[in-house]
Scaffold this motif. Structure first.
Motif, PDB file in Angstrom:
ATOM      1  N   VAL A  27       0.768  -1.098  -0.034  1.00  4.51           N
ATOM      2  CA  VAL A  27       0.061  -0.004   0.106  1.00  4.51           C
ATOM      3  C   VAL A  27       0.835   1.391  -0.152  1.00  4.51           C
ATOM      4  O   VAL A  27       0.593   2.246  -0.773  1.00  4.51           O
ATOM      5  N   GLY A  41      -0.186   1.845  -3.240  1.00  6.40           N
ATOM      6  CA  GLY A  41      -1.629   2.232  -2.941  1.00  6.40           C
ATOM      7  C   GLY A  41      -2.350   3.311  -3.430  1.00  6.40           C
ATOM      8  O   GLY A  41      -1.787   4.281  -4.270  1.00  6.40           O
ATOM      9  N   LEU A  45      -5.613  -0.890  -2.156  1.00  6.67           N
ATOM     10  CA  LEU A  45      -5.233  -1.341  -3.054  1.00  6.67           C
ATOM     11  C   LEU A  45      -6.077  -1.656  -4.395  1.00  6.67           C
ATOM     12  O   LEU A  45      -7.186  -2.131  -3.944  1.00  6.67           O
TER      13      LEU A  45
END
Length: 377
Positions: free
Chosen positions: A84, A88, A98
């Motif tokens: 992430v 992300g 995600l």
């Protein structure tokens, strides 16, 4: 399999079914006539599918997950959190999700379960004896605070606090020594005093510890009238819940909600919709359902056959209790506003997935108890 299904806790299943109805109805009310219209259908479908997933998890012996898979699950969770940070999705200044094609997945949610099962595995080694500071508490603290700090950087203070609640709840049941409790309290007091001193002295170090947006929320919480723009969400939430009075304005008749004064009223702020449209009685009914759910989980924890079962259930109880309190408290002015979902009611695939898997683990503890230890209803 039939014998296992018969051991499922029926009151818990009925409470979850009630949550499905309430959540879908309130999301429909909150999104009717908006660009989000139709989310209630997604919610009902997702809830129904995850109900089946929950049953599937319940049929698996939780001891296999705790004793053999917990380390692997935890490592995968940490990898997802790091992913992430690298790739992300950035939404409203927060990088928490995600993109997995059909949905935005929030790894910090599922990480709660990863922490619970690994802590249960670690605590089981003590077999109920008092936890040691260096052999037990410090390694367990590391298990918790690695994801805590990663999630805090996303930034997601609300979810970070949940990790701490899980840790505190589990070590309390895990027979922590009084001296260690005192050491922990003193440490927390010293840290709070130190941060407060930095703030009062105007030290530049303070801004590195407490981010500007976090300080803004704290100041808004302490003095909403001083910053009308940033306190707009909280002030309107309080007004809407107050307007509901005893019985509420009526289904789909919430004035402030339907005029767009409550951001994310289908998600994090869904309690405001319940408060305005169903009033004190409606909110109390929801809290009663939460009470029944937690009570049944406590019964399962008390009547466990193995300690790891108790630890898993207590971890889930701690997670839900903190989230319920935090979500409601921030909308009635008792806590600073943070991004956290109301369990089973707010719209959100990742949070609902985590909640249903958690309940699957709890039901697994009930199903896989030795017959003589199972409580009678």
């Amino acid at each position: 399999m039939k014998e296992k299904l018969k051991k499922l806790d029926q009151p818990i299943l009925w409470v979850l079914f009630s949550f499905l109805i309430i959540s879908t109805a309130v999301i429909f009310s909150a999104t009717a006539g908006t660009s989000y219209n139709g989310l209630h259908i997604n919610n009902a479908v997702t809830f129904s599918v995850l109900f089946i997933v929950m049953i599937g998890v319940a049929l698996i012996d939780y001891r296999i997950i705790v004793n053999h898979l917990s380390i692997i699950i935890y490592v995968i969770g940490i990898i997802l959190l790091l992913l992430v940070m690298a790739k992300g999705m950035d939404i409203n200044g927060s990088k928490r999700w995600l993109n997995i094609g059909f949905m935005a997945f929030q790894p910090s949610e599922i990480m709660k379960i990863c922490v619970i099962v690994l802590l249960a595995k670690w605590m089981k080694k003590r077999e109920g004896h008092s936890l040691h500071l260096f052999k037990d508490l410090l390694p367990m603290a590391a298990i918790v605070f690695v994801p805590f700090f990663i999630v805090l950087e996303q930034p997601d203070l609300g979810t970070s606090i949940v990790f701490v609640a899980i840790f505190v709840g589990m070590i309390w049941i895990g027979n922590i020594r009084l001296t260690h409790v005192i050491i922990g309290l003193v440490t927390v007091c010293v840290i709070v005093a130190g941060v407060t001193t930095l703030y009062l002295s105007g030290s530049p170090l303070f801004s590195k510890i407490v981010k500007p947006h976090q300080m803004q929320r704290i100041q808004t919480f302490l003095d909403p009238k001083n910053d009308p723009d940033n306190s707009w969400h909280v002030v309107n939430s309080i007004k809407a819940i107050s307007a509901g009075q005893l019985t509420g304005d009526g289904y789909q008749k919430g004035t402030l909600v339907h005029r767009g004064y409550i951001p994310y009223d289908y998600a994090d702020s869904i309690f405001v919709v319940i408060g305005e449209e169903f009033g004190f009685l409606g909110a109390s009914a929801l809290l009663l359902l939460y009470f029944i759910l937690i009570y049944r989980m406590i019964r399962i924890a008390i009547n466990r056959s193995e300690l790891e079962g108790t630890y898993v259930v207590i971890g889930v109880i701690s997670m839900f209790t903190l989230q319920i309190f935090e979500n409601i408290a921030m909308h009635i002015g008792l806590m600073p506003l943070t991004g956290i979902a109301l369990p089973f009611i707010s719209y959100g695939g990742s949070s609902l997935l985590t909640n249903m898997i958690s309940m699957g683990l709890v039901l697994s503890v009930k199903i896989h108890q030795t017959p003589e230890r199972i409580y009678s209803d």
